[in-house]
Write a protein that holds these residues in place. Sequence first.
Motif, PDB file in Angstrom:
ATOM      1  N   GLY A   1       1.942   2.122  -3.238  1.00  0.00           N
ATOM      2  CA  GLY A   1       0.892   2.602  -4.130  1.00  0.00           C
ATOM      3  C   GLY A   1       0.079   1.497  -4.804  1.00  0.00           C
ATOM      4  N   ASP A   2       0.372   0.243  -4.469  1.00  0.00           N
ATOM      5  CA  ASP A   2      -0.355  -0.857  -5.103  1.00  0.00           C
ATOM      6  C   ASP A   2      -1.454  -1.354  -4.159  1.00  0.00           C
ATOM      7  N   TRP A   3      -2.554  -0.600  -4.072  1.00  0.00           N
ATOM      8  CA  TRP A   3      -3.578  -0.926  -3.081  1.00  0.00           C
ATOM      9  C   TRP A   3      -4.314  -2.210  -3.399  1.00  0.00           C
TER      10      TRP A   3
ATOM     11  N   ARG B   1     -12.845   3.405   1.168  1.00  0.00           N
ATOM     12  CA  ARG B   1     -12.304   4.503   0.384  1.00  0.00           C
ATOM     13  C   ARG B   1     -12.709   4.365  -1.085  1.00  0.00           C
ATOM     14  N   HIS B   2     -12.658   3.116  -1.549  1.00  0.00           N
ATOM     15  CA  HIS B   2     -12.957   2.922  -2.964  1.00  0.00           C
ATOM     16  C   HIS B   2     -14.454   2.819  -3.245  1.00  0.00           C
TER      17      HIS B   2
ATOM     18  N   ILE C   1      -9.604   0.270   3.060  1.00  0.00           N
ATOM     19  CA  ILE C   1      -9.396   0.352   1.613  1.00  0.00           C
ATOM     20  C   ILE C   1     -10.715   0.262   0.866  1.00  0.00           C
TER      21      ILE C   1
ATOM     22  N   ASN D   1      -7.810  -2.907   7.976  1.00  0.00           N
ATOM     23  CA  ASN D   1      -7.157  -2.425   6.746  1.00  0.00           C
ATOM     24  C   ASN D   1      -8.039  -2.697   5.528  1.00  0.00           C
TER      25      ASN D   1
ATOM     26  N   ALA E   1      -2.227  -4.899  -2.203  1.00  0.00           N
ATOM     27  CA  ALA E   1      -2.238  -4.765  -0.744  1.00  0.00           C
ATOM     28  C   ALA E   1      -3.497  -5.415  -0.173  1.00  0.00           C
ATOM     29  N   LEU E   2      -4.614  -5.124  -0.828  1.00  0.00           N
ATOM     30  CA  LEU E   2      -5.902  -5.665  -0.381  1.00  0.00           C
ATOM     31  C   LEU E   2      -5.875  -7.193  -0.380  1.00  0.00           C
TER      32      LEU E   2
ATOM     33  N   GLU F   1       0.845  -1.194   0.000  1.00  0.00           N
ATOM     34  CA  GLU F   1       0.000   0.000   0.000  1.00  0.00           C
ATOM     35  C   GLU F   1       0.879   1.243   0.000  1.00  0.00           C
ATOM     36  N   ARG F   2       1.959   1.176   0.782  1.00  0.00           N
ATOM     37  CA  ARG F   2       2.910   2.282   0.821  1.00  0.00           C
ATOM     38  C   ARG F   2       3.512   2.510  -0.562  1.00  0.00           C
TER      39      ARG F   2
ATOM     40  N   TYR G   1      -3.993  -8.304   2.675  1.00  0.00           N
ATOM     41  CA  TYR G   1      -4.807  -8.116   3.890  1.00  0.00           C
ATOM     42  C   TYR G   1      -5.850  -9.225   3.969  1.00  0.00           C
TER      43      TYR G   1
END
Lengths: 228, 140
Positions: A176-178, A208-209, A205, A201, A181-182, A173-174, A185
């Motif tokens: 930029g690849d959310w 937000r989306h 995410i 987490n 990342a998801l 996520e840091r 998680y």
Amino acid sequence: MTRTPVLIVDDEKNIRMTLSRALESLDLDSDTAINGEEALAKLKKKQYDLILLDLRMPGMDGMDVLRKVRETRPDIKIIIITAHGTVESATEAMKLGAVDFIQKPFTPKEIREMVSNVLDRGSNEGGYDEHVESARKSLAGGNLTAAKEHVRMAISRDSTRPEALNLLGAILERQGDWLEALKQYRSAAALDPAYRPAAENIDRIVQRHERGDNIDLGESGGSGKKGS
Amino acid sequence: MAAQLFVVVIGCGRLGAHLANRLSRNGHGVMAIDVDKRSFGALSPDYSGFWTEGDATEMSVLKQAKVDKADILFATTRDDNVNIMVAQVARVEFGVRRVLARVYDPHREAIYRHLDIEVVSPTLLAADQLLKLAETDGPA
């Protein structure tokens, strides 16, 4: 403190000398071998922590040495030395377990930085908890590469616990690849549905989306062009 | 030059090879570049640096030699024009902190200085030395 034993394997004398000299100031216990056979013989006699290995050598080449070392001493870290324009073979070596590679020519500073990085990068000792803790610290300090390495080590020690995967998600996520990342998680949450950080987490995410903050719906009634 | 530096030497003729050998002996990382690979025969057996055959006026050759990582660059080919061009590229494009060049033609010194390149002209050095000698009484 004992000095870290390092073995330099290259058939070219100037490379062996460049490497030995560059490493002098790191205060390592460095030996050299001029080919694969000599390297394996030296490896039998001494416990090395790190090998700097040239891929292209007459007789037994670097790839053969790498395979042999991986079979017998998987704990030894190996940095590959490669000629300019041969990244493919270096990548191949990384798949076989080399930790990093450096292309010729290299500056003394480059080689020192790479060696210290590799030696600092999560020592091979320590269990799952230690590596998770180190990964957290590295992540807090903004060192994503080290954090990733610790996560990798943690997962290799215990792949049934969620903390390491959650941290891997945080690293991605840091970066930029959310989406990736998801996934991590979710894997963490699947391993232990009661592990709150992963669940939170995911929620964060997804919300937000789902709120659609980043989605452009176009303007109502318009053609999509920006008008006055 | 105290610390261990990375030095690029362009032109491995008599002067270039001599510089490369001495720098290497003093423990620095050295990269020698020459268009003619036979010139590397002048590097001493204890030379521990790298060498590459190539035309230093080509960007790709300089990139491959990691000129961008160089602490110092010496331009010592036998062609003043090549030296001035490579020196300028090293200074401007690669941001090498110190660029030193050999230049035969004393009239070109001013151009180099203007480009922030340090120069040595063997012609001037020899002329100064010869004139100095001529002023003495000579051998007994």
